[in-house]
Design a protein around this motif. Structure first.
Motif, PDB file in Angstrom:
ATOM      1  N   VAL A  33       0.846  -1.185   0.000  1.00  0.00           N
ATOM      2  CA  VAL A  33       0.000   0.000   0.000  1.00  0.00           C
ATOM      3  C   VAL A  33       0.887   1.243   0.000  1.00  0.00           C
ATOM      4  N   MET A  34       0.502   2.223  -0.773  1.00  0.00           N
ATOM      5  CA  MET A  34       1.155   3.532  -0.749  1.00  0.00           C
ATOM      6  C   MET A  34       0.096   4.570  -0.431  1.00  0.00           C
ATOM      7  N   GLY A  35       0.465   5.565   0.347  1.00  0.00           N
ATOM      8  CA  GLY A  35      -0.558   6.524   0.733  1.00  0.00           C
ATOM      9  C   GLY A  35       0.002   7.877   1.121  1.00  0.00           C
ATOM     10  N   TRP A  36      -0.924   8.777   1.290  1.00  0.00           N
ATOM     11  CA  TRP A  36      -0.613  10.135   1.725  1.00  0.00           C
ATOM     12  C   TRP A  36      -1.418  10.454   2.980  1.00  0.00           C
ATOM     13  N   TYR A  37      -0.745  11.075   3.938  1.00  0.00           N
ATOM     14  CA  TYR A  37      -1.353  11.565   5.158  1.00  0.00           C
ATOM     15  C   TYR A  37      -1.012  13.048   5.283  1.00  0.00           C
ATOM     16  N   ARG A  38      -1.738  13.744   6.133  1.00  0.00           N
ATOM     17  CA  ARG A  38      -1.420  15.143   6.359  1.00  0.00           C
ATOM     18  C   ARG A  38      -1.633  15.514   7.813  1.00  0.00           C
ATOM     19  N   GLN A  39      -0.904  16.524   8.228  1.00  0.00           N
ATOM     20  CA  GLN A  39      -1.023  17.002   9.593  1.00  0.00           C
ATOM     21  C   GLN A  39      -1.002  18.521   9.585  1.00  0.00           C
ATOM     22  N   ALA A  40      -2.118  19.102   9.998  1.00  0.00           N
ATOM     23  CA  ALA A  40      -2.233  20.547  10.110  1.00  0.00           C
ATOM     24  C   ALA A  40      -1.783  20.971  11.511  1.00  0.00           C
ATOM     25  N   PRO A  41      -1.392  22.221  11.678  1.00  0.00           N
ATOM     26  CA  PRO A  41      -0.946  22.696  12.996  1.00  0.00           C
ATOM     27  C   PRO A  41      -2.007  22.462  14.070  1.00  0.00           C
ATOM     28  N   GLY A  42      -1.595  21.849  15.158  1.00  0.00           N
ATOM     29  CA  GLY A  42      -2.499  21.620  16.272  1.00  0.00           C
ATOM     30  C   GLY A  42      -3.455  20.458  16.083  1.00  0.00           C
ATOM     31  N   LYS A  43      -3.305  19.725  14.982  1.00  0.00           N
ATOM     32  CA  LYS A  43      -4.202  18.606  14.706  1.00  0.00           C
ATOM     33  C   LYS A  43      -3.407  17.316  14.580  1.00  0.00           C
ATOM     34  N   GLU A  44      -4.123  16.198  14.695  1.00  0.00           N
ATOM     35  CA  GLU A  44      -3.493  14.905  14.526  1.00  0.00           C
ATOM     36  C   GLU A  44      -3.299  14.587  13.045  1.00  0.00           C
ATOM     37  N   ARG A  45      -2.339  13.734  12.787  1.00  0.00           N
ATOM     38  CA  ARG A  45      -2.125  13.289  11.410  1.00  0.00           C
ATOM     39  C   ARG A  45      -3.331  12.481  10.946  1.00  0.00           C
ATOM     40  N   GLU A  46      -3.776  12.740   9.717  1.00  0.00           N
ATOM     41  CA  GLU A  46      -4.943  12.050   9.184  1.00  0.00           C
ATOM     42  C   GLU A  46      -4.656  11.492   7.803  1.00  0.00           C
ATOM     43  N   LEU A  47      -5.359  10.418   7.486  1.00  0.00           N
ATOM     44  CA  LEU A  47      -5.216   9.802   6.179  1.00  0.00           C
ATOM     45  C   LEU A  47      -5.849  10.690   5.117  1.00  0.00           C
ATOM     46  N   VAL A  48      -5.174  10.835   3.994  1.00  0.00           N
ATOM     47  CA  VAL A  48      -5.728  11.576   2.855  1.00  0.00           C
ATOM     48  C   VAL A  48      -6.197  10.602   1.775  1.00  0.00           C
ATOM     49  N   ALA A  49      -5.291   9.718   1.367  1.00  0.00           N
ATOM     50  CA  ALA A  49      -5.628   8.766   0.301  1.00  0.00           C
ATOM     51  C   ALA A  49      -4.631   7.617   0.313  1.00  0.00           C
ATOM     52  N   THR A  50      -5.107   6.443  -0.096  1.00  0.00           N
ATOM     53  CA  THR A  50      -4.233   5.282  -0.228  1.00  0.00           C
ATOM     54  C   THR A  50      -4.518   4.569  -1.545  1.00  0.00           C
ATOM     55  N   ILE A  51      -3.522   3.818  -1.990  1.00  0.00           N
ATOM     56  CA  ILE A  51      -3.681   2.996  -3.189  1.00  0.00           C
ATOM     57  C   ILE A  51      -2.958   1.677  -2.949  1.00  0.00           C
ATOM     58  N   THR A  52      -3.649   0.582  -3.243  1.00  0.00           N
ATOM     59  CA  THR A  52      -3.075  -0.732  -3.011  1.00  0.00           C
ATOM     60  C   THR A  52      -2.271  -1.199  -4.224  1.00  0.00           C
ATOM     61  N   SER A  53      -1.591  -2.313  -4.037  1.00  0.00           N
ATOM     62  CA  SER A  53      -0.812  -2.870  -5.139  1.00  0.00           C
ATOM     63  C   SER A  53      -1.697  -3.218  -6.324  1.00  0.00           C
ATOM     64  N   GLY A  54      -2.953  -3.527  -6.039  1.00  0.00           N
ATOM     65  CA  GLY A  54      -3.881  -3.854  -7.114  1.00  0.00           C
ATOM     66  C   GLY A  54      -4.548  -2.646  -7.731  1.00  0.00           C
ATOM     67  N   GLY A  55      -4.293  -1.469  -7.178  1.00  0.00           N
ATOM     68  CA  GLY A  55      -4.843  -0.245  -7.737  1.00  0.00           C
ATOM     69  C   GLY A  55      -6.110   0.261  -7.075  1.00  0.00           C
ATOM     70  N   SER A  56      -6.562  -0.401  -6.023  1.00  0.00           N
ATOM     71  CA  SER A  56      -7.744   0.085  -5.310  1.00  0.00           C
ATOM     72  C   SER A  56      -7.388   1.331  -4.517  1.00  0.00           C
TER      73      SER A  56
END
Length: 120
Positions: A33-56
């Motif tokens: 799996v490959m993905g992107w997360y983000r963290q804004a000031p004062g907030k917890e890190r959150e998932l943005v998007a993921t993509i699996t080896s199969g493309g889901s």
């Protein structure tokens, strides 16, 4: 060891676009799996998007229809095309890879983070 090198962050105006990329290199047998997360000031890190080896793909609700995740298996690279950017998208964006190392153990790696700022 696995290294993740991110690029593409920066400043964009509301409604603008940015494209992030993250290239993985090192002792990788396979990537699950490959993905992107983000963290804004004062907030917890959150998932943005993921993509699996199969493309889901999977997206956080607030970015659906605006962001698109894709990958290049040949380059072990994941991309995040961000359109219709909003000020609330401002954050440090981190790449994450779930992979199997050459000793066949499941591991996770994080990129160093790239700043995305959306402001007029």
């Amino acid at each position: 060891q696995v290294q993740l090198v991110e690029s593409g962050g920066g400043l964009a105006q509301p409604g603008g676009s940015l494209n992030l990329s993250c290239a993985a290199s090192g002792s990788i047998s396979s990537i699950n799996v490959m993905g992107w997360y983000r963290q804004a000031p004062g907030k917890e890190r959150e998932l943005v998007a993921t993509i699996t080896s199969g493309g889901s793909t999977n997206y956080e609700d607030s970015v659906k229809g605006r962001f698109a995740i894709s990958k290049s298996n040949a380059k072990n690279t994941v991309y995040l095309q961000m359109n219709s950017l909003k000020p609330e998208d401002t954050a440090v964006y981190y790449c994450n890879v779930l992979y199997r190392s050459i000793d066949l153990r499941s591991r996770s790696a994080w990129g160093q983070g790239t700043q995305v700022t959306v402001s007029s």
